[in-house]
Design a protein around this motif. Structure first.
Motif, PDB file in Angstrom:
ATOM      1  N   ARG A   1      19.563  31.728   2.112  1.00  0.00           N
ATOM      2  CA  ARG A   1      19.828  32.561   0.931  1.00  0.00           C
ATOM      3  C   ARG A   1      21.292  32.951   0.805  1.00  0.00           C
ATOM      4  NH1 ARG A   1      16.539  37.548  -0.355  1.00  0.00           N
ATOM      5  NH2 ARG A   1      16.243  37.689   1.907  1.00  0.00           N
ATOM      6  N   ARG A   2      21.984  32.961   1.933  1.00  0.00           N
ATOM      7  CA  ARG A   2      23.405  33.261   1.867  1.00  0.00           C
ATOM      8  C   ARG A   2      24.168  32.032   1.356  1.00  0.00           C
ATOM      9  NH1 ARG A   2      27.492  32.625   4.952  1.00  0.00           N
ATOM     10  NH2 ARG A   2      26.273  31.835   6.683  1.00  0.00           N
ATOM     11  N   ARG A   3      23.669  30.872   1.742  1.00  0.00           N
ATOM     12  CA  ARG A   3      24.410  29.648   1.409  1.00  0.00           C
ATOM     13  C   ARG A   3      24.044  29.061   0.041  1.00  0.00           C
ATOM     14  NH1 ARG A   3      23.424  25.695   5.714  1.00  0.00           N
ATOM     15  NH2 ARG A   3      24.806  24.498   4.374  1.00  0.00           N
ATOM     16  N   PHE A   4      22.834  29.342  -0.420  1.00  0.00           N
ATOM     17  CA  PHE A   4      22.405  28.747  -1.696  1.00  0.00           C
ATOM     18  C   PHE A   4      21.878  29.855  -2.615  1.00  0.00           C
ATOM     19  CE2 PHE A   4      21.625  25.729   1.754  1.00  0.00           C
ATOM     20  CZ  PHE A   4      22.389  24.654   1.335  1.00  0.00           C
ATOM     21  N   ASP A   5      22.181  29.730  -3.890  1.00  0.00           N
ATOM     22  CA  ASP A   5      21.702  30.717  -4.848  1.00  0.00           C
ATOM     23  C   ASP A   5      20.271  30.365  -5.271  1.00  0.00           C
ATOM     24  OD1 ASP A   5      21.133  32.433  -6.838  1.00  0.00           O
ATOM     25  OD2 ASP A   5      22.871  31.961  -8.095  1.00  0.00           O
TER      26      ASP A   5
END
Ligand code: ATP
Ligand code: MG
Length: 537
Positions: free
Chosen positions: A297-301
């Motif tokens: 979730r931090r790396r992909f929206d």
């Protein structure tokens, strides 16, 4: 309006199966008339370019293709194979076949020559719609399939194939679809072949209507205009076609088509983020691969992603809890089989999703756990999962195999070959396929529970548990383990993993033997083939 409780959903339920019904008219022509420009398919090229296909465009192309097939002698009832990766042409071919009253025969692109030959000749296919790769595979097989007169390639004419685009261009865009009965054959899907040779399950047009209540549960009654659905599953598999592609189109929800050679977890997250996918159907093996990506979730929206459904294999609590933590989503697990799909489902939107359960009977389907004499088992008693006939989602018969069809039924119960138990609250827990249940020291153990526990060990990426014959205990549990990157096989690690399981499950369930493998044997639908591992054990 959507129901608010399971009881309300069940009491308010009534099948509405018209006498005449055609899948293509329902999922395409209806929308093409009501909202022609609405997006039906988002075609993603390998380079990442996205092309939108409207329902009107699909109607025109499928009319043209149906006219072309008819001009080449394809008639109602003929089997027409579709051997293509996810792409608009797959949808066009399916729609054209349904419009002619012919029978679609979806084939997975990963099939080798033997797999193709078995299915094409068993089905008596008259035509194949494929690409250059398929034409090359079919070349040496064509003579072995009498009656296979027509091969169409989306990569153009040549090597005995006609060009798909040429056929479309030359054909009329006007067509009156055959006015099929809901009970007329529409498609034939071969089972995954997990337990033996794959069997052709013949379905009628109504099979799609039979999927709709379960589909609604899997996606929390939320599919709506503007939504986008994606599944990494091949649309040739019952799961990809009937749990994702066709019911989404029925609801006017756009479906993402992506040709991918293999499942890459990072790519999958990127695709869902870039295309704002709202609804995803991701089978367990793929979810377990997604689980190896740190901090998604931090790396992909992933804010657009609202519903995540899974089926085809046991999900297990470990992967269920991972999704809650890592994605802030509750996976809705469903259950079914090619012969009678999507009959148990979870629905987190109604508070009907429990870790370790495959869900509750979907309204409209009578599903029970039965004893060998056909009587319902008591709550929590393990027995055979069975579905009562008649049921709109149930297959018509196995192709060319009346005996197998007959054996599938015990009175009016269609047996699934799967063991499960229903708890006191009506949730079904999958125990294992008949052949996969391990008998050890008098206990009957489902492999899923052991595999789920193995997955909780930080070194384990994938695991399979099978019974290995043993003179004293009948069978012992043997586990095959694929390690996560950064871990190497060793006796010390095997002992550590054994101890890990032993402290969490009862002593008779821990794997007395562990074998490390770089990969596990999987069906084309991504299921672990435990029978191959049993032979190696
Ligand atoms: P074959 O019948 O040829 O051996 P197969 O049974 O794997 O292959 P499918 O029809 O694709 O072919 O798969 C259906 C089976 O998948 C079910 O009978 C069940 O064993 C398993 N399955 C489906 N959903 C689930 C689930 N949620 N949990 C556990 N197992 C599941
Ligand atoms: Mg099966």
């Amino acid at each position: 309006m959507s129901p608010t409780t399971y009881d309300e959903m069940v009491s308010g339920f009534r099948w509405r199966i018209p006498e005449r019904y055609n899948i293509a008219v329902d999922v395409c022509d209806r929308w093409a008339a009501a909202d022609p420009d609405r997006t039906a398919i988002l075609d993603v090229s390998p380079a990442g370019r996205v092309e939108a296909w409207s329902f009107a465009a699909l109607r025109e192309a499928s009319n043209r293709f149906a006219n072309a097939l008819r001009a080449h002698g394809i008639l109602a009832g003929d089997r027409v194979a579709v051997l293509l990766p996810q792409s608009p042409a797959v949808v066009v071919a399916h729609l054209a076949i349904y419009k002619l009253g012919a029978v679609a025969l979806p084939l997975a692109v990963v099939f080798g020559p033997e797999g193709l030959l078995h299915r094409l000749s068993d089905a008596g296919a008259r035509a194949v719609v494929t690409h250059a790769g398929g034409v090359a595979k079919l070349g040496p097989l064509r003579d072995a399939v009498p009656g296979l007169d027509l091969v169409v390639s989306t990569d153009g004419a040549g090597d005995g194939a006609l060009g798909y685009a040429d056929l479309l261009a030359a054909a009329s865009p006007d067509l009156i679809p055959v006015d099929t009965l809901a009970d007329d054959p529409a498609l034939m899907i071969y089972t995954s072949g997990t337990t033996g040779p794959p069997k052709g399950a013949l379905h009628s047009h109504r099979v799609l209507l039979g999927h709709l209540p379960g589909f609604a549960m899997m996606h929390d009654f939320m599919p709506k205009a503007g939504d986008r659905m994606w599944t990494p599953a091949d649309w040739a598999w019952a799961g990809g076609l009937l749990n994702a592609l066709l019911p989404s189109l029925h609801h006017g929800v756009a479906v993402v088509a992506r040709k991918a050679e293999k499942f890459e977890p990072e790519e999958a997250f990127r695709l869902m983020a870039d295309l704002s996918v709202a609804n995803a159907f991701v089978p367990p093996t793929a979810l377990r691969m997604l689980r190896t990506v740190t901090d998604p979730r931090r790396r992909f929206d992933l804010r657009a992603l609202r519903t995540l459904a899974s089926a085809g294999e046991m999900l297990g609590p470990e992967t269920f809890h991972w999704a809650r933590t890592a994605l802030d989503l509750t996976i809705n697990e469903a259950y079914g089989q090619t012969e009678c799909n999507l009959v148990l489902a979870s629905c987190s939107g109604l508070g009907l999703a429990r870790a370790g359960s495959t869900g509750r009977p979907v309204p409209g389907h009578r599903v029970a756990v039965i004893r060998p004499d056909g009587c319902p088992a008591a709550p929590d008693e393990t027995g055979q999962i069975a579905v009562a006939r008649p049921d709109p989602v149930m297959f018509l018969r196995y192709w060319n195999d009346p005996d197998a069809t007959e054996r599938k039924f015990l009175g009016d119960w269609m047996t699934t070959g799967d063991q499960g138990r229903m708890d006191g609250d009506g949730y079904v827990h999958f125990v294992g396929r008949d052949d996969d249940v391990i008998t050890s020291s008098g206990y009957r153990i489902g492999p899923g529970e052991i595999e789920d526990c193995l997955l909780r060990h930080p070194a384990v990426a994938l695991a399979a548990a099978v019974g290995k014959p043993d003179p004293v205990r009948t069978e012992i549990v043997k586990a095959f383990v694929v390690l996560r990157p950064g871990y190497g096989p060793s006796d010390a690690l095997a002992a550590e993993i054994q101890a890990f399981v032993r402290t969490r499950l009862s002593a008779h369930e821990y794997p007395r033997e562990i074998a490390f493998r770089p990969s596990l044997p999987l069906t084309t639908t991504g299921k672990i083939i435990r029978r191959v591992l049993r032979d190696e054990a």
